[in-house]
Scaffold this motif. Structure first.
Motif, PDB file in Angstrom:
ATOM      1  N   TRP A  37       0.837  -1.203   0.000  1.00 41.25           N
ATOM      2  CA  TRP A  37       0.000   0.000   0.000  1.00 41.25           C
ATOM      3  C   TRP A  37       0.873   1.255   0.000  1.00 41.25           C
ATOM      4  O   TRP A  37       0.599   2.205  -0.726  1.00 41.25           O
ATOM      5  N   ARG A  38       1.948   1.246   0.820  1.00 33.27           N
ATOM      6  CA  ARG A  38       2.851   2.410   0.877  1.00 33.27           C
ATOM      7  C   ARG A  38       3.535   2.637  -0.478  1.00 33.27           C
ATOM      8  O   ARG A  38       3.707   3.772  -0.915  1.00 33.27           O
ATOM      9  N   ARG A  39       3.942   1.559  -1.133  1.00 36.08           N
ATOM     10  CA  ARG A  39       4.575   1.694  -2.454  1.00 36.08           C
ATOM     11  C   ARG A  39       3.595   2.284  -3.472  1.00 36.08           C
ATOM     12  O   ARG A  39       3.956   3.163  -4.259  1.00 36.08           O
ATOM     13  N   ILE A  40       2.363   1.790  -3.473  1.00 41.32           N
ATOM     14  CA  ILE A  40       1.362   2.314  -4.404  1.00 41.32           C
ATOM     15  C   ILE A  40       1.106   3.790  -4.117  1.00 41.32           C
ATOM     16  O   ILE A  40       1.050   4.610  -5.042  1.00 41.32           O
ATOM     17  N   ALA A  41       0.979   4.148  -2.845  1.00 41.78           N
ATOM     18  CA  ALA A  41       0.765   5.554  -2.470  1.00 41.78           C
ATOM     19  C   ALA A  41       1.934   6.419  -2.927  1.00 41.78           C
ATOM     20  O   ALA A  41       1.737   7.542  -3.421  1.00 41.78           O
ATOM     21  N   LYS A  42       3.157   5.914  -2.782  1.00 42.26           N
ATOM     22  CA  LYS A  42       4.349   6.661  -3.208  1.00 42.26           C
ATOM     23  C   LYS A  42       4.382   6.803  -4.736  1.00 42.26           C
ATOM     24  O   LYS A  42       4.724   7.866  -5.256  1.00 42.26           O
ATOM     25  N   LEU A  43       4.011   5.754  -5.457  1.00 40.96           N
ATOM     26  CA  LEU A  43       3.951   5.823  -6.922  1.00 40.96           C
ATOM     27  C   LEU A  43       2.925   6.861  -7.376  1.00 40.96           C
ATOM     28  O   LEU A  43       3.156   7.591  -8.337  1.00 40.96           O
ATOM     29  N   GLU A  44       1.808   6.940  -6.666  1.00 39.12           N
ATOM     30  CA  GLU A  44       0.800   7.968  -6.972  1.00 39.12           C
ATOM     31  C   GLU A  44       1.329   9.357  -6.644  1.00 39.12           C
ATOM     32  O   GLU A  44       1.225  10.283  -7.449  1.00 39.12           O
ATOM     33  N   GLN A  45       1.915   9.497  -5.467  1.00 39.04           N
ATOM     34  CA  GLN A  45       2.447  10.791  -5.013  1.00 39.04           C
ATOM     35  C   GLN A  45       3.531  11.312  -5.956  1.00 39.04           C
ATOM     36  O   GLN A  45       3.588  12.507  -6.258  1.00 39.04           O
ATOM     37  N   ASP A  46       4.365  10.417  -6.458  1.00 44.47           N
ATOM     38  CA  ASP A  46       5.466  10.809  -7.349  1.00 44.47           C
ATOM     39  C   ASP A  46       5.030  10.957  -8.804  1.00 44.47           C
ATOM     40  O   ASP A  46       5.853  11.253  -9.670  1.00 44.47           O
ATOM     41  N   GLY A  47       3.752  10.720  -9.079  1.00 45.54           N
ATOM     42  CA  GLY A  47       3.220  10.955 -10.412  1.00 45.54           C
ATOM     43  C   GLY A  47       3.370   9.816 -11.404  1.00 45.54           C
ATOM     44  O   GLY A  47       3.057   9.986 -12.581  1.00 45.54           O
ATOM     45  N   TYR A  48       3.843   8.649 -10.959  1.00 51.50           N
ATOM     46  CA  TYR A  48       3.932   7.511 -11.864  1.00 51.50           C
ATOM     47  C   TYR A  48       2.536   6.997 -12.228  1.00 51.50           C
ATOM     48  O   TYR A  48       2.310   6.512 -13.325  1.00 51.50           O
ATOM     49  N   ILE A  49       1.624   7.086 -11.273  1.00 44.40           N
ATOM     50  CA  ILE A  49       0.226   6.723 -11.516  1.00 44.40           C
ATOM     51  C   ILE A  49      -0.549   8.027 -11.619  1.00 44.40           C
ATOM     52  O   ILE A  49      -0.704   8.749 -10.634  1.00 44.40           O
ATOM     53  N   LYS A  50      -1.012   8.334 -12.828  1.00 42.86           N
ATOM     54  CA  LYS A  50      -1.711   9.593 -13.057  1.00 42.86           C
ATOM     55  C   LYS A  50      -3.175   9.507 -12.671  1.00 42.86           C
ATOM     56  O   LYS A  50      -3.737  10.463 -12.149  1.00 42.86           O
TER      57      LYS A  50
END
Length: 152
Positions: A37-50
């Motif tokens: 969950w933390r990795r997914i949240a970080k990917l979203e926060q860093d803009g990898y998941i738009k």
């Protein structure tokens, strides 16, 4: 943030099915649920998941015509370019728009309900603009491959 193998696995899974639960993703990549969950949240926060969206079936919704239209403007002033881009953003039938290098200025991906729907769109929206010089249409026939997934 640099992506490691697990991050890329998570992104690949989400590209295939964004409705997967964190638990399902965690199981597939070999993590427990909280770190995943933390990795997914970080990917979203860093803009990898738009964004996460549902992909709809165009044909079931009556959109049986897909055309790539190349548009050339007669006047390339800043005002005309900005106005054209703003108008294009307001047309739901235009699902993609690119500025182009070469002989044409824009390439549009346009969906419509039949050839008549496309013709009305072009006549009423594109050719009614005084600074649109020409529109060249490429009508698609069969979709051989279509994917929203990026190679990871």
């Amino acid at each position: 943030m640099s992506l490691n193998h697990v991050d890329r696995q998570i992104l690949a899974l989400l590209q295939q099915d964004a409705s997967l639960s964190t638990a399902e993703i965690a199981d597939k990549v070999g993590l427990s649920q909280s770190p995943c969950w933390r990795r997914i949240a970080k990917l979203e926060q860093d803009g990898y998941i738009k964004s996460k969206v549902a992909l709809l079936d165009e044909k079931k919704l009556g959109f049986d015509m897909l055309v790539y239209a190349h548009v050339r403007l007669s006047n390339h002033g800043k005002k005309n370019l900005a106005e054209f881009e703003k108008l294009i953003m307001s047309y739901d039938q235009v699902t993609e728009c690119y500025t182009m290098a070469g002989t044409m200025d824009f390439m549009l991906r346009i969906i419509s309900q039949g050839i008549e729907g496309y013709e009305h769109f072009v006549r009423d929206n594109l050719l009614s603009l005084e600074y649109v010089q020409e529109v060249h249409s490429n009508v698609t026939m069969t979709c051989v491959k279509r994917s929203t997934a990026l190679p990871l």
